[in-house]
Design a protein around this motif. Structure first.
Motif, mmCIF file in Angstrom:
data_model
loop_
_atom_site.group_PDB
_atom_site.id
_atom_site.type_symbol
_atom_site.label_atom_id
_atom_site.label_comp_id
_atom_site.label_asym_id
_atom_site.label_seq_id
_atom_site.Cartn_x
_atom_site.Cartn_y
_atom_site.Cartn_z
ATOM 1 N N GLU A 6 44.440 24.031 8.555
ATOM 2 C CA GLU A 6 45.615 23.709 9.227
ATOM 3 C C GLU A 6 46.646 24.544 8.849
ATOM 4 O O GLU A 6 47.132 24.846 7.336
ATOM 5 N N ILE A 7 47.836 24.952 9.727
ATOM 6 C CA ILE A 7 49.147 25.546 9.373
ATOM 7 C C ILE A 7 50.101 24.570 10.076
ATOM 8 O O ILE A 7 50.333 24.250 11.290
ATOM 9 N N LEU A 8 51.242 23.990 9.225
ATOM 10 C CA LEU A 8 52.328 23.125 9.525
ATOM 11 C C LEU A 8 53.388 24.201 9.409
ATOM 12 O O LEU A 8 53.601 24.503 8.422
ATOM 13 N N ILE A 9 54.293 23.992 10.589
ATOM 14 C CA ILE A 9 55.424 25.012 10.501
ATOM 15 C C ILE A 9 56.866 24.050 11.236
ATOM 16 O O ILE A 9 56.280 23.525 12.314
ATOM 17 N N GLN A 10 57.719 24.135 10.471
ATOM 18 C CA GLN A 10 59.052 23.865 11.355
ATOM 19 C C GLN A 10 60.105 24.514 11.027
ATOM 20 O O GLN A 10 60.280 25.137 9.840
ATOM 21 N N THR A 11 60.563 25.162 12.040
ATOM 22 C CA THR A 11 61.703 26.284 12.238
ATOM 23 C C THR A 11 62.502 25.958 13.220
ATOM 24 O O THR A 11 61.980 25.670 14.364
ATOM 25 N N PRO A 12 63.923 26.503 13.050
ATOM 26 C CA PRO A 12 64.733 26.372 14.267
ATOM 27 C C PRO A 12 64.130 27.411 15.432
ATOM 28 O O PRO A 12 64.497 27.267 16.551
ATOM 29 N N ASN A 13 63.804 28.595 15.044
ATOM 30 C CA ASN A 13 63.437 29.648 15.972
ATOM 31 C C ASN A 13 61.983 30.299 15.358
ATOM 32 O O ASN A 13 61.981 30.599 14.371
ATOM 33 N N LEU A 14 61.393 30.697 16.344
ATOM 34 C CA LEU A 14 59.983 31.273 16.256
ATOM 35 C C LEU A 14 59.823 32.393 17.303
ATOM 36 O O LEU A 14 59.788 32.172 18.382
ATOM 37 N N ASN A 15 59.956 33.630 16.759
ATOM 38 C CA ASN A 15 59.643 34.716 17.776
ATOM 39 C C ASN A 15 59.576 35.920 16.935
ATOM 40 O O ASN A 15 59.293 37.072 17.564
ATOM 41 N N GLU A 16 59.055 35.829 15.815
ATOM 42 C CA GLU A 16 58.997 37.160 14.937
ATOM 43 C C GLU A 16 57.497 37.579 15.309
ATOM 44 O O GLU A 16 56.531 36.758 15.207
ATOM 45 N N PRO A 17 57.184 38.774 15.787
ATOM 46 C CA PRO A 17 56.011 39.181 16.490
ATOM 47 C C PRO A 17 54.781 39.049 15.576
ATOM 48 O O PRO A 17 53.583 38.597 15.951
ATOM 49 N N VAL A 31 41.735 27.182 13.415
ATOM 50 C CA VAL A 31 42.565 26.777 12.490
ATOM 51 C C VAL A 31 43.683 25.912 13.359
ATOM 52 O O VAL A 31 44.089 26.459 14.389
ATOM 53 N N ARG A 32 43.905 24.670 13.181
ATOM 54 C CA ARG A 32 44.821 24.081 14.237
ATOM 55 C C ARG A 32 46.385 24.364 13.568
ATOM 56 O O ARG A 32 46.674 24.390 12.365
ATOM 57 N N VAL A 33 47.217 24.691 14.351
ATOM 58 C CA VAL A 33 48.429 25.243 14.194
ATOM 59 C C VAL A 33 49.415 24.080 14.659
ATOM 60 O O VAL A 33 49.355 23.945 15.991
ATOM 61 N N ASP A 34 50.427 23.441 13.892
ATOM 62 C CA ASP A 34 51.233 22.526 14.482
ATOM 63 C C ASP A 34 52.597 22.995 14.180
ATOM 64 O O ASP A 34 53.024 23.329 12.948
ATOM 65 N N TYR A 69 41.200 29.292 26.282
ATOM 66 C CA TYR A 69 40.716 28.200 25.413
ATOM 67 C C TYR A 69 40.816 26.927 25.946
ATOM 68 O O TYR A 69 41.930 26.467 26.064
ATOM 69 N N ALA A 70 39.832 26.134 26.262
ATOM 70 C CA ALA A 70 39.811 24.944 26.943
ATOM 71 C C ALA A 70 40.863 23.857 25.987
ATOM 72 O O ALA A 70 41.332 22.912 26.528
ATOM 73 N N ASP A 71 40.596 24.141 24.822
ATOM 74 C CA ASP A 71 41.349 23.124 23.684
ATOM 75 C C ASP A 71 42.452 23.834 23.320
ATOM 76 O O ASP A 71 42.920 23.209 22.064
ATOM 77 N N ALA A 72 43.057 24.555 23.895
ATOM 78 C CA ALA A 72 44.346 25.407 23.416
ATOM 79 C C ALA A 72 45.341 24.323 22.907
ATOM 80 O O ALA A 72 45.980 24.747 22.131
ATOM 81 N N CYS A 73 45.577 23.254 23.657
ATOM 82 C CA CYS A 73 46.705 22.110 23.328
ATOM 83 C C CYS A 73 46.541 21.449 22.208
ATOM 84 O O CYS A 73 47.114 20.765 21.624
ATOM 85 N N ASP A 74 45.204 21.677 21.721
ATOM 86 C CA ASP A 74 44.701 20.884 20.386
ATOM 87 C C ASP A 74 44.674 21.886 19.193
ATOM 88 O O ASP A 74 44.859 21.637 18.073
ATOM 89 N N ARG A 75 44.309 22.987 19.648
ATOM 90 C CA ARG A 75 44.292 24.052 18.459
ATOM 91 C C ARG A 75 45.812 24.715 17.959
ATOM 92 O O ARG A 75 46.172 24.776 16.778
ATOM 93 N N PHE A 76 46.857 24.852 19.186
ATOM 94 C CA PHE A 76 48.099 25.116 18.782
ATOM 95 C C PHE A 76 49.183 24.234 19.440
ATOM 96 O O PHE A 76 49.322 24.267 20.751
ATOM 97 N N ARG A 77 49.527 23.215 18.496
ATOM 98 C CA ARG A 77 50.473 22.215 18.935
ATOM 99 C C ARG A 77 51.870 22.510 18.774
ATOM 100 O O ARG A 77 52.253 22.554 17.518
#
Length: 157
Positions: A6-17, A31-34, A69-77
């Motif tokens: 898992e990767i957990l992130i909190q940030t005001p902005n996310l757009n760095e390529p 890997v689950r990305v939240d 990915y059928a489970d896209a919303c579970d992989r990348f939340r």
């Protein structure tokens, strides 16, 4: 360290390529990305040429890239920061979240002043602190607000 669970992130902005591509690769690899973002935060400047785009642009791009990915919303939340767990905060400044946090597999945590956006990575002078102690990761993770954040319209659950 390469993320395995898992990767957990909190940030005001996310757009760095580079960051967005790495997160997509992790999610596609299992890997689950939240992510918790601040809705509409600095949209006027983030939308300017060369600034990377708004959080809405990034979220749309993420789910376009995950469409196979059928489970896209579970992989990348992706969720919007909320104070009440019902409504995203949509204004610049307080009470919106300005937290910059990332934890990987409960083993590494990064906090500091850098958003994960083009401006912070390429133009500003920012500082991040990395700790690779699971006890510190757990303690610092108490600031992460994923459970009280609001799902995006693209993955509204």
């Amino acid at each position: 360290a390469v993320a395995k669970r898992e990767i957990l992130i909190q940030t005001p902005n996310l757009n760095e390529p580079i960051m967005v591509a790495a997160l997509l690769a992790a999610a596609k690899g299992g890997v689950r990305v939240d992510v918790v973002l601040s809705k509409n935060f600095e949209d006027g400047t983030e939308a300017l040429p060369g600034r990377g785009g708004t959080n809405d642009d990034t979220v749309e791009y993420i789910y376009e890239e995950m469409a196979g990915y059928a489970d896209a919303c579970d992989r990348f939340r992706v969720r919007w920061y909320s104070e009440d767990g019902q409504t995203p905060v949509t204004i610049n400044g307080p009470p919106n979240s300005h937290l910059k946090f990332m934890a990987v597999d409960g083993e590494v945590v990064i906090v500091g002043s850098s958003n994960h956006d083009v401006q912070s990575w390429h133009n500003s002078r920012e500082l991040m602190v990395v700790a690779d102690d699971p006890v510190t990761v757990e303690a610092w993770s108490s600031v992460y607000t994923f459970d009280s954040a609001v799902p995006t319209a693209l993955c509204g659950r």
